[in-house]
Design a protein around this motif. Structure first.
Motif, short mmCIF file in Angstrom:
data_model
loop_
_atom_site.label_atom_id
_atom_site.label_comp_id
_atom_site.label_asym_id
_atom_site.label_seq_id
_atom_site.Cartn_x
_atom_site.Cartn_y
_atom_site.Cartn_z
N PRO A 56 0.82 -1.22 0.00
CA PRO A 56 0.00 0.00 0.00
C PRO A 56 0.85 1.27 0.00
CG PRO A 56 -0.75 -1.56 1.67
CD PRO A 56 0.57 -2.07 1.18
N ASN A 57 0.54 2.19 -0.91
CA ASN A 57 1.25 3.47 -0.94
C ASN A 57 0.92 4.33 0.27
OD1 ASN A 57 2.67 3.09 -3.36
ND2 ASN A 57 0.88 3.69 -4.57
N GLU A 58 -0.23 4.05 0.90
CA GLU A 58 -0.63 4.85 2.06
C GLU A 58 0.39 4.75 3.20
OE1 GLU A 58 -2.48 2.81 0.43
OE2 GLU A 58 -4.10 4.02 -0.43
N LEU A 59 1.06 3.61 3.30
CA LEU A 59 2.07 3.46 4.35
C LEU A 59 3.23 4.44 4.15
CD1 LEU A 59 2.23 -0.44 4.63
CD2 LEU A 59 1.11 1.15 6.20
N LYS A 60 3.69 4.54 2.91
CA LYS A 60 4.79 5.46 2.62
C LYS A 60 4.34 6.91 2.75
CE LYS A 60 5.61 3.38 -1.32
NZ LYS A 60 6.22 3.04 -2.64
N GLU A 61 3.14 7.20 2.31
CA GLU A 61 2.64 8.58 2.41
C GLU A 61 2.49 9.00 3.86
OE1 GLU A 61 -0.94 8.56 0.21
OE2 GLU A 61 0.03 8.37 -1.76
N ALA A 62 1.97 8.11 4.71
CA ALA A 62 1.83 8.43 6.12
C ALA A 62 3.19 8.64 6.78
CB ALA A 62 1.07 7.31 6.83
#
Length: 249
Positions: free
Chosen positions: A122-128
């Motif tokens: 998930p890209n959300e992990l890197k964005e967070a």
């Protein structure tokens, strides 16, 4: 037992073949060499394959398409054995352990496999993590790597087994017998039917020598198979997850 075949009678069982292997030292030296080569090969393969696969999984990587086409071209077309040998010789790697560890350590297919796995995270992990102020290195080592155990273990298993079973590179690049891996020694015993004189006493009759030679062959096969038999139960959990990367659900 050459005339009677396999016997299930414990009285006919013997460990004489293993005793002669360990006493001679040739196979044990080859075994230790193979462990060193396969371990070094695996570490190099994991390091560069994971780094390359993660880099290619980043959408905004500059020159991503160029690198991808370059890797794919190298996967289907290579220079061949003679140019590869000339490169290895020009680098001064002939008759050194690096001739077994470095060439072929980076597999393009493994890079593609790793890239597919990283793109599925998930890209959300890197964005967070970026919102919290984490750098790219911190994201990679603290978030990406802990989630990448399945693909890392699969690459490690492929690399270790591939190097462990390989003998052709050693046959080309190594002249010093003290550097021979176990597979090259097994080739001499199994294919060329050459058993070291020290393993068989000169006073034995021809039939007895043939019997002991057969025992040494089969004992050598068991010794060569032990590391892989030990590894598979521990890697099975991760192997089942990583080997399905990119498959259809």
């Amino acid at each position: 037992m050459l005339t009677r075949g396999i016997s299930f009678n414990p009285e006919h069982w013997t460990i004489d073949g293993y005793v002669r292997i360990f006493e001679d030292g040739t196979i044990m030296r080859g075994f230790l060499n193979s462990v060193f080569y396969a371990t070094g090969f695996t570490l190099v393969s994991i390091t560069f394959t994971v780094l390359a696969g993660y880099s290619l999984s980043i959408d905004d990587l500059v020159g991503k398409k160029i690198f991808t086409v370059y890797f794919l071209f190298a996967m289907f077309f290579n220079g061949g054995m003679i140019p590869t040998y000339l490169v290895v010789r020009s680098l001064g790697l002939v008759d050194t352990p690096w001739a077994i560890i470095l060439p072929g350590a980076i597999g393009i297919w493994n890079i593609i496999l790793a890239r597919t796995f990283f793109k599925g995270l998930p890209n959300e992990l890197k964005e967070a993590a970026r919102i919290d102020g984490a750098s790219d290195l911190r994201i990679f080592f603290s978030i990406i790597l802990p989630l990448s155990k399945p693909i890392i273990f699969v690459i490690a298993l492929f690399a270790f087994i591939g190097n462990w079973n390989s003998y052709f590179d050693a046959m080309i690049y190594l002249n010093d017998r003290s550097l021979y891996p176990l597979q090259l020694i097994l080739r001499e015993i199994l294919v060329q039917n050459e058993v070291q004189p020290g393993m068989i006493g000169d006073q034995l009759a021809r039939a007895e020598m043939q019997r002991i030679a057969e025992m040494i062959k089969y004992s050598s096969i068991v010794v060569a198979s032990l590391p892989l038999m030990i590894m598979y139960p521990f890697f099975q959990k991760y192997f089942e997850k990583g080997v399905m990367v990119g498959s259809l659900k």
